[in-house]
Enzyme design. Structure first.
Site, mmCIF file in Angstrom:
data_model
loop_
_atom_site.group_PDB
_atom_site.id
_atom_site.type_symbol
_atom_site.label_atom_id
_atom_site.label_comp_id
_atom_site.label_asym_id
_atom_site.label_seq_id
_atom_site.Cartn_x
_atom_site.Cartn_y
_atom_site.Cartn_z
ATOM 1 N N HIS A 141 95.429 21.172 52.231
ATOM 2 C CA HIS A 141 94.431 21.780 53.110
ATOM 3 C C HIS A 141 95.075 22.073 54.462
ATOM 4 C CE1 HIS A 141 91.748 21.012 49.991
ATOM 5 N NE2 HIS A 141 90.679 20.673 50.665
ATOM 6 N N LYS A 578 79.096 19.075 57.739
ATOM 7 C CA LYS A 578 78.819 20.397 58.324
ATOM 8 C C LYS A 578 77.375 20.792 58.072
ATOM 9 C CE LYS A 578 80.413 25.205 57.871
ATOM 10 N NZ LYS A 578 79.616 25.795 56.807
#
Length: 919
Positions: A141, A578
């Site tokens: 990532h 999120k």
């Protein structure tokens, strides 16, 4: 360079650093490294030395000077991290020396001693041990802002610090080590900080394998040795069969989710690179073993069984007489030469060359040969040589096989559904129309009907679109693994964005179409484990019902039993945060695990969890031991997979001592949770659960009020370097899954990264204050007493509060206000920033009410000290970044814009290095 100049370069620092008082302390280490960096800066760019030393501030610097200032501060942050890792290792060694290994938290000795003290029987311990599976999974990532070449220099500096601390050196020898440190810092200074191009997936694979070459190949056998020693100490006389419980996984080269650069061809190359890495390591270790075991037959006659194995190996080699003559009278060397010869042939096969001998068919055969050597030495009376020289290599092969890691495949439901729709069209005529909607009953009925069809081998579909061919080809590649690669080359297929049971059934159908099924007496089961990934709050809440439905299906049950007896479920910390905010995310994750654990027990198929954690607090990056201890009782049961991403990988595994401790802490924490937490910790009290539900609901509502504000995206893009972060070449994957410009499509990593850069850091605290305040408005003093009791007794709640405290320490509203000044619309700026400042004040107040401390973070003196060393400099870089953002966005001249861009990216790197995390 003349001799005089050479000595002149070195003399100032040798005279400035006192090297005569023996091994330096941690503070002196920091002072030495800072002096060395300052000397390099003074020689290379004397005009910025006063800024680095804190004697002047940044004023009207040229672009070139500003870039050097950022570089100097960034390198100092890197050196500070190395110093802190070294200091932590030194502290652990001191504790072990003074109080014993059992006194060091996070060690097997500590965890096993606790189990013995609680009366855990040896048989129970052995049964848990046999079922234990711990697998960190390295991902690429885009959160690592350091290049491999920089990591290599960090590694050398760390090793030199360890040497410098040894008390045996003379002042002359210590000065020599300091000279080497200076050279490494100077090389670091002259190494480019920024990647000039985005890394390819192949480069990311090499980045991941770097850590195995440096620390992990050697580290895992040493880990098993520590466990063996801890078991013998706490359970003397008992025999425990040590399994290869600790293995590594990887997503690098297999994670397709939103990354168009990961193709089947790339995945195949990743599998080959992984295999070659392990084989090269074994070859090096075998050569060392051959040099060591120069045992004369007359000195230690081998057992008859070994002699028979040697004769077979010599005969199979086709060069028996030559090998015997090369090592006359040394049977162990002769045998290992045959082993090495076969291993070289295996390596040649993977490298695409023609083998000069018969290769190993599988890692099992190499393991068997090493076991023959180990047993022969032990039987002959040389138990120490067997255990210390041969067993570590055998353990390494058992763990890493011919694959290094188990490579997971990952794709999202959108891409899978498109592929399945293409398959539907290939099976139907135009008269049948279009496939049913993917969320309809008709679609699920079609999937179930196709899965119920008797398996008759791989299907042939004509006229599939290229994208569908590629996705189906991914499953076919997994089917072919046994023919080309190690049988454990693949881990599982992770299905991201799982929304329904039909999504998972679609993965099973594609596996069936690719002939990835095992058919024993016409009873089908899927060879490749399918792990649904539940990421958002909505998905986590739906997960129990989805898994209950799936575990009721015979195909899923048979497949789980064939794959080891458990069904894996992956849970996402990043997107749930999120989506719902920090407090709500943690509570929903805990609830989902608790409910899924019960559903697995009811179905008779235990559910194991794959934790999708990131590096920052906002993405689940709490301290390892604390995070595991906070998991619901019974949810781990000795099985844990967890992602290790970006800067977390280099922080944990770049240095040998740190890597050894991090692996042991992960393994020991899993043992402790399985052996101790589940029997010692009471079930979550109903009043605690009710309180968490209320806190989570109110917190989520406050957080939703912010992220659903119509102007938040406008504010976020203006008041942070969100778009500019995408210019950093720190990962092959795009910042958005499908290229859209909506907040919902934005990946969690840049979301967290940008909020950290602008010092709002809302991802780690926003909504918590409102949640607590709402709870106390209703419950009053009784509610406060309950929260304080939860803070004392609940591992989960205490972890949440602690991580919020740490995050609040990173927030600086004065600097955040300067970033907010980049928002041109006054109404937007005042509305959003006003919400953030109000929530911050409320959260600050509520946390102190719960902890009863005078200051935020008072419980974390080491953490506060770390921030005190870093934040003043980070603050300066933040203020410069604001001006760079303003200039970059306003600039129309391409040449000037490029100068702004370079320094802007350096400032992002520098702040990330100072904070110790990106996304």
């Amino acid at each position: 360079m003349t001799e005089a100049k050479f000595h002149g370069r070195r003399d100032p620092i040798v005279s400035a650093v006192d090297v005569s008082d023996g091994a330096p302390s941690g503070d002196r280490i920091a002072a030495i490294l800072f002096q060395l960096l300052l000397e390099v800066v003074q020689r290379q760019h004397p005009e910025i030395a006063p800024v680095l030393a804190g004697e002047s501030v940044i004023k009207s610097a040229s672009p070139e000077t500003l870039s050097r200032i950022f570089q100097a501060h960034g390198i100092w942050f890197q050196l500070l991290s190395i110093i802190e890792q070294d200091a932590a290792m030194t502290e652990r060694r001191q504790t072990e020396s003074e109080r014993g290994e059992q006194a060091v938290p996070g060690t097997f000795a500590n965890a096993i001693a606790k189990a013995a003290k609680l009366g855990v029987a040896a048989q129970d311990l052995g049964e848990k041990l046999a079922l234990t599976r711990v697998r960190p999974v390295i991902t690429a990532h885009p959160t690592e802002a350091k290049r491999v070449t920089v990591l290599e220099k960090h590694r050398r500096i760390y090793r030199l610090l360890v040497e410098l601390e040894q008390p045996r050196w003379t002042p002359r020898e210590r000065a020599g080590i300091i000279d080497q440190l200076r050279d490494e810092i100077e090389l670091l200074w002259m190494t480019g900080e920024l990647r000039l191009e985005k890394p390819s997936v192949e480069q990311e694979v090499a980045w991941g394998l770097h850590f195995f070459h440096e620390t992990l190949f050697d580290g895992v056998p040493e880990l098993l040795k520590k466990l063996d020693r801890a078991l013998q100490r706490s359970y003397p006389g008992e025999h425990f069969a040590l399994s290869h419980f600790f293995q590594f996984g990887s997503w690098i080269g297999g994670d397709r989710d939103g990354n168009p650069f990961v193709t089947n061809r790339v995945t195949r190359r990743a599998l080959t690179a992984n295999a070659i890495a392990s084989l090269r390591y074994y070859e090096q270790r075998l050569l060392q073993l051959m040099r060591s075991l120069s045992i004369a037959e007359r000195a230690l006659p081998p057992p008859a069984g070994f002699r028979e194995a040697l004769n077979r190996a010599l005969a199979e080699s086709g060069e028996g007489p030559e090998i015997a003559l090369r090592n006359p009278g040394e049977p162990y060397r002769q045998f290992l030469f045959c082993v090495h010869r076969k291993l070289k042939a295996t390596l040649a096969l993977y490298e695409g060359a023609r083998p000069s001998a018969s290769p190993y068919i599988s890692a099992d055969d190499l393991i068997a040969d090493l076991a023959v050597t180990e047993e022969a030495l032990a039987e002959s009376g040389s138990v120490g040589l067997a255990l210390d020289l041969v067993r570590p290599l055998r353990w390494a092969v058992e763990v890493f096989r011919f694959r290094t890691v188990r490579l997971d495949l990952r794709e999202n439901t959108t891409r899978l559904t498109q592929t399945l729709q293409a398959l539907w069209r290939s099976m139907h005529t135009e008269a049948d129309g279009e496939p049913p909607a993917h969320d309809s009953k008709e679609w699920k009925a079609w999937l179930l009907a196709e899965l119920a069809r008797p398996h008759s081998g791989p299907s042939i579909h004509r006229s599939l679109p290229p994208e569908a061919e590629e996705t189906l080809g991914m499953f076919k590649l997994a089917r072919d693994q046994n023919e080309e690669f190690d049988r454990e080359a693949f881990g599982s297929f992770v299905l991201s964005m799982t929304r329904s049971a039909a999504d998972v059934l679609g993965a099973y159908l594609l596996a069936k179409e690719a002939d990835l099924y095992h058919d024993a007496t016409r009873v089908e089961a899927c060879n490749l484990p399918v792990s649904p990934l539940f990421e958002t709050i909505t998905d986590l809440r739906a997960a129990p019902a989805i898994m209950r439905e799936l575990l009721s299906l015979p195909l899923v049950r048979r497949s789980a039993r064939m794959q080891g007896g458990t069904q894996e479920v992956m849970i996402g910390y990043s997107d749930s945060n999120k989506d719902g905010g920090f407090l709500s995310s943690n509570w929903e994750l805990a609830k989902a695990q608790d409910r899924l654990t019960k559903i697995g027990a009811e179905a008779g198929i235990p559910i194991s969890f794959f934790h999708g954690r990131g590096g920052s607090v906002s993405r689940g990056g709490a301290p390892t031991a604390q995070a595991i201890a906070a998991q619901p009782a019974g949810s781990i049961s000795g099985r844990l997979r967890v992602t290790e991403q970006g800067e977390v990988v280099s922080f944990k595994y770049a240095n040998k001592g740190t890597a050894a401790y991090q692996m042991e802490m992960l393994g020991a924490s899993v043992f402790e949770h399985a052996l101790i937490s589940e029997r010692a910790a009471p079930a979550l009290r109903a009043e605690f659960e009710e309180a968490m539900e209320a806190l989570s609901g109110a917190s989520h509502a406050a957080y939703a009020g912010l992220i659903n504000h119509p102007d938040l995206l406008t504010y976020f893009q203006s008041a942070s370097p969100l778009d500019e972060i995408s210019m950093l070449n720190i990962g092959s994957r795009p910042a958005r899954r499908f290229g859209a410009r909506s907040l919902s499509d934005l990946r969690a990593i840049p979301w967290v990264f940008a909020w950290a850069q602008n010092r709002h850091v809302i991802t780690g605290w926003y909504g918590v204050g409102s949640g607590v305040a709402s709870f106390l408005d209703v419950r009053k003093e009784r509610g406060l007493a309950l929260l304080r009791r939860m803070f004392a007794e609940s591992e989960l709640f205490r972890m949440i509060v602690g991580e919020v405290e740490k995050t609040l320490g990173l927030v600086d509203l004065d600097i955040a206000r300067e970033y907010a000044g980049l928002v041109y619309d006054d109404d937007v700026r005042e509305a959003i920033f006003g919400m953030i400042t109000a929530e911050y004040a409320l959260t600050h107040k509520m946390i102190l009410k719960i902890t009863e401390e005078d200051e935020i973070g008072q419980r974390f003196p080491s953490y506060r000290s770390r921030l005190e060393h870093r934040l003043p400099t980070i603050n300066k870089i933040n203020r410069e970044q604001v001006e760079l953002l303003r200039g970059f966005r306003a600039c129309t001249n391409e040449l000037s814009k490029e100068a702004y861009k370079s320094n802007l990216l350096l400032s992002i790197n520098c702040i990330a290095s100072g904070l110790g995390a990106t996304g």
